[in-house]
Design an enzyme around this catalytic site. Structure first.
Site: not given
Length: 664
Positions: A185, A234, A298, A300, A450, A459, A501, A624
């Site tokens: 991710d 996401s 979540d 994804t 993932e 982040h 992404h 992002h």
């Protein structure tokens, strides 16, 4: 014959260009993919797999004091391709689809016309919004089995039209039995380069070992823009992989409409849903596995099985897995998110339901909640493994800074204790493969794996933790390939490695942290001089002497000078955060605004240099970016993924490899 074909192609191109409208510019929109007062979902240039199911909704809007006109019609005309609809004009949509629409609906909503209106509203101006009145009709579970190009026309407001071109792609012969989709991710090429640098030995600037993903024979790139924005999140980016359709921020498996409910938006059939109803001709219904280090609700992982406009509806998303209209009921679900399965201490389950019990009793799941129980499981029943109340702890804390795991309430069962016995990503992936192989060796399976905290650590600009989780995914890829070969499944399995992404992360040099730390807080220029660039960048101090794929030591003298383009104001010292995940910015205690404004955290790198933010004051972490993301492919059908491609193409290529869809 050539002349006739040429004329036909010219006529088709003319028909398509007649409805072409470029994406409207601007930051705020009345509704995603709805540039006019007449909206068609799915919108212009949507692509479908022949026989896949999808919902259609039309909306007619009126702003401010105008009254909405509820007299409108929808038609569809086939422009190309063979079949019974090939030589007919426009057909009323209900007649074409053989589906009776829901009764006409009406509602109101509001939106912001521009940034000025938005920020006035955030500061308390209730008149800054623009009201909109809506009349709408929806057709559910539509199928088009004839490949070709179609024109859909909404006529409204006494002569106005909104037109959309839809393309239905043909079904292909199955090429592989199984597909594994690894998603790092937020992972970018720059992150892979940095992870390689800190983990692989190099002599005279040449790597002596490579990462597992480096060794894949096929490399491509994916464009990640969303339906109505240059930057994706996401939810809708992962949905593109699972549906072949773009969507908007926060949306999972739907085109976002403007109604109040986050669950009535027009749905797109998911890859996993198609897998579950795959025709006997192409091998029969297959297995589905979901493995993640995030909460299993979540964005994804939820994109594999959920339909909602709001990714934060996590309690309902848990219910959708087994109680949705056409539930996926995955064979394997492994990750975090325990608080949405129970109502005990810290629990947030839907209606206080004990979903551990419901999954076990209603769907036969074996439920495990720690590493030991996971590894001991050798059965054939579907497996639900939830190992943390929220997102699972990252590799660096599980393996190096273990005291950071001691957080009361993180246990997934709601007993108030800490989750101290969590499995790693590779252990979860291998167990998932074991279960899928036992349950669906004959029919084949699809599994998504993932590494969620590559993104979750990028982040807050906690680069060490992000890169460590990227390395954990790479190690998992290696272990997966070995397992497949050992069980004679390697020649039947397509493996894909990509991201949903990007982040704007990059490395621009190295840092001598010993020199950096020798100066006082006020000597910021001198601290900056510790950053070496070009010939002075040298090599960082990370070494993997034990060969486990990770640096032996993370608190080293020479580190990476790294950063991103979009970040809040914070302080940076380029050194590992030993006491847990970074918190770069905190809310100001005083502000004249009605909304939160953030400033550098006094506890995060307090002796670092000040980096004034490139983002607005309401952002507390990085964001992002629009970079293309890499995709690595190996196995049958891997050649399809070379070159530049849109994120929606990944769904269609996986569907081709697995032989999904139904063609007339």
């Amino acid at each position: 014959m050539v002349k006739v074909i040429s004329i036909a192609l010219i006529s088709l191109a003319t028909a398509i260009s007649a409805v072409t409208a470029l994406d409207p510019v601007g930051q705020f929109k009345r509704a995603a993919a709805c540039p006019t007062l007449g909206c068609v979902f799915p919108p212009d240039r949507s692509e479908f797999l022949a026989g896949s199911r999808f919902d259609v909704r039309v909306e007619v809007h009126a702003e401010n004091n105008d009254k909405v006109n509820n007299k409108y019609s929808l038609t569809i005309e086939k422009l190309s391709g063979n079949g019974k609809h090939g030589k007919r004009g426009a057909i009323e949509f209900s007649k074409f689809s053989h589906i009776k629409p829901n009764g006409q609906e009406s509602w109101d909503f509001t939106y912001f016309k521009d940034a000025s209106a938005y920020w006035k509203s955030q500061d308390g101006d209730k008149n800054a919004v623009t009201p909109v009145h809506v009349a709408s009709t929806a057709w559910r579970r539509v199928q088009i089995r004839e490949p070709g190009t179609y024109k859909v026309t909404l006529k409204y407001n006494n002569g106005k039209k909104t037109e959309a071109i839809w393309t239905v792609n043909p079904v292909s012969k199955r090429k592989a039995k199984n597909v594994i989709l690894f998603i790092g991710d937020g992972m970018t090429t720059a992150m892979i380069t940095a992870a390689r640098l800190i983990s692989k030995p190099h002599i005279s600037g040449k790597y002596q070992k490579h990462m597992h993903m480096d060794q894949f024979p096929v490399l491509g790139h994916i464009m990640t823009h969303s339906l109505d924005s240059l930057i994706t999140d996401s939810a809708n980016s992962a949905s593109a992989y699972n549906t072949g359709h773009k969507s908007a921020a926060g949306a999972l498996g739907v085109y976002p409409d403007t109604s109040a409910s986050p669950f009535d938006d027009p749905k797109q059939e998911l890859l996993a849903e198609l897998m579950r109803r795959r025709s006997k001709k192409n091998g029969g219904a297959g297995g589905v596995g979901i493995v993640t280090t995030a909460e299993v609700q979540d964005a994804t992982p939820a994109a594999v099985y959920a339909h909602t406009r709001d990714r934060d509806e996590k309690a309902t998303i848990v219910d959708q897995m087994i109680h949705g209209p056409n539930p996926v009921v995955a064979d394997v679900i492994l990750g975090g998110g325990g608080k949405y399965f129970h109502s005990k201490q810290g629990g947030k389950s839907l209606n206080g339901t004990d979903y551990y019990n419901v999954y076990a009793k209603e769907r036969g799941y074996k439920v495990v909640n720690d590493r030991d129980s996971l590894l001991k499981y050798k059965g054939k029943d579907p497996l639900l493994g939830i190992f943390h109340s929220g997102n699972m702890d990252v590799w660096l804390d599980r393996n190096v800074y273990k005291k950071n795991l001691d957080n009361a309430g993180s246990d997934p069962t709601g007993n108030g204790k800490a989750a101290l016995n969590q499995p790693g990503l590779e252990e979860m992936a291998i167990k998932g493969l074991e279960v899928l192989d036992k349950r669906h060796r004959k029919e084949g399976w699809f599994m998504m794996v993932e590494a969620a905290s590559v993104d979750k650590m990028m982040h807050p600009m906690d680069y060490d933790r992000a890169l460590a989780d990227l390395l954990e995914m790479d190690k998992t890829i290696g272990g997966t390939k070995e397992w497949l070969k050992r069980h004679k499944l390697d020649k039947d399995t397509l493996i894909l490695v990509t991201a949903d992404h990007a982040h704007s992360f990059d490395v621009y040099g190295s840092v001598d942290t010993q020199y950096f730390n020798s100066f006082s807080d006020s000597e910021e220029l001198e601290k900056k001089n510790s950053v070496g660039t070009y010939e002075n960048s040298g090599w960082p101090s990370y070494v993997d002497a034990d060969g486990d794929g990770f640096p032996d030591k993370w608190d080293v003298r020479y580190t990476l000078a790294a950063g991103t383009a979009g970040f809040p104001s914070h302080r940076e010292d380029f050194q590992v955060s030993i006491n847990g995940t970074r918190v770069p910015a905190v809310a100001k205690t005083t502000s004249h605004h009605h909304y939160k404004v953030y400033e550098p955290s006094p506890n995060d790198d307090p002796h670092g240099i000040l980096k004034p933010g490139t983002l607005g004051g309401t952002e507390s972490v990085g964001v992002h970016s629009l970079q293309d993301v890499p995709i690595f492919a190996s196995g049958p059908g891997s050649d399809l993924f070379a070159g530049i491609q849109d994120n929606t193409e990944i769904f269609h290529k996986i569907s081709e490899v697995l032989g999904l869809g139904e063609q007339a």
